[in-house]
Design a protein around this motif. Sequence first.
Motif, PDB file in Angstrom:
ATOM      1  N   UNK A 139      -1.147  -4.328   2.375  1.00  0.00           N
ATOM      2  CA  UNK A 139      -0.928  -5.768   2.446  1.00  0.00           C
ATOM      3  C   UNK A 139      -1.767  -6.429   3.528  1.00  0.00           C
ATOM      4  N   UNK A 140      -1.925  -7.733   3.358  1.00  0.00           N
ATOM      5  CA  UNK A 140      -2.608  -8.576   4.333  1.00  0.00           C
ATOM      6  C   UNK A 140      -2.003  -9.967   4.222  1.00  0.00           C
ATOM      7  N   UNK A 268      -5.319 -14.072  10.868  1.00  0.00           N
ATOM      8  CA  UNK A 268      -5.401 -13.135   9.753  1.00  0.00           C
ATOM      9  C   UNK A 268      -4.824 -11.799  10.195  1.00  0.00           C
ATOM     10  N   UNK A 269      -4.050 -11.150   9.314  1.00  0.00           N
ATOM     11  CA  UNK A 269      -3.500  -9.831   9.629  1.00  0.00           C
ATOM     12  C   UNK A 269      -3.678  -8.883   8.465  1.00  0.00           C
ATOM     13  N   UNK A 270      -3.764  -7.598   8.768  1.00  0.00           N
ATOM     14  CA  UNK A 270      -3.700  -6.553   7.754  1.00  0.00           C
ATOM     15  C   UNK A 270      -2.722  -5.488   8.233  1.00  0.00           C
ATOM     16  N   UNK A 271      -1.891  -5.023   7.307  1.00  0.00           N
ATOM     17  CA  UNK A 271      -0.951  -3.949   7.619  1.00  0.00           C
ATOM     18  C   UNK A 271      -0.110  -4.253   8.858  1.00  0.00           C
ATOM     19  N   UNK A 272       0.213  -5.556   9.068  1.00  0.00           N
ATOM     20  CA  UNK A 272       1.070  -5.927  10.179  1.00  0.00           C
ATOM     21  C   UNK A 272       0.391  -5.967  11.530  1.00  0.00           C
ATOM     22  N   UNK A 273      -0.947  -6.008  11.554  1.00  0.00           N
ATOM     23  CA  UNK A 273      -1.698  -6.075  12.804  1.00  0.00           C
ATOM     24  C   UNK A 273      -2.668  -7.245  12.729  1.00  0.00           C
TER      25      UNK A 273
END
Length: 295
Positions: A139-140, A268-273
């Motif tokens: 996810x993102x 912007x985030x990916x994988x909760x980071x």
Amino acid sequence: MRPCVIFNPAARGEKAKRFRRYLDDIGSECALKLTWAAGVARQLAAEAVTEGFETIVAAGGDGTLNEVLNGIGDVPDGFAKARLGVLPLGTVNVFAKEYAIPTNIAKAWAAIQLGHEIQIDLPKVEFGDGRERRFFAQLAGAGLDAMAIERINWETKKVIGPLAYVVAGARAMGAPQFTITTSNGKETLAGELVLVGNGRFYGGKFVLFPEADARDGLLEVCVFPKLDWGVIAKTGCALLFQNGRELPGARYLRCREFELTSSPAAPLEVEGEGIGTLPAKFSVEQRRLRVVVPR
């Protein structure tokens, strides 16, 4: 060849403590590479690929998984040379839930030893005026959820777990929201929150993308045109009680590639980071990522 396990020895939480104790049992069955700071897992994963390891295991949460995934991708033909294994030790472990990877360490390790492999799609986001690239597995997002991640108190997260995201989300709702434009060249949507999925689950075992198929070469995009407390309440209820249905008030796209833009630049985030800000271009390569999962 034995699997290579990448683990942060300073990781906190009960799962990490149990894994440290379990290392004595599996030490002879794997090679262990220890991280010491953010970003190091990525370097160690790339190193493991060049050393010839065929299975590289991320022992941690979704953030560790993402670092290991990108380390594999940093090596030419890395995804052909090595496959990803997961020992879920994090707070949420969305990817592990998607593929029924046990949170019980012994069971998860047994699955890795069996070596049952599937091939799933590999999403990629390019940002920072195209100069930066990040692969992701699950996810993102851009907008509110990325704002919430910026506001998470990590000490609180260790105490209350996933509820820390709810607290941070409430804080983010008090800030001005961004207007984000989503365009795939054929259709354009505008909203204050955009979530991107390569699987069904978001934030745990909540079905946000009911039509998702991680092998069809398409990404799922969910756009919320406007956010207020009423929308948040309805969305929360739908996630809790209407699994398998699209969310009320949300707009959905399914596409191979698309762009996100905003002014000013939304986080912007990916994988909760958190990784940066918009603009960003998303794309996906069909069935390029090899993953070890239970049968």
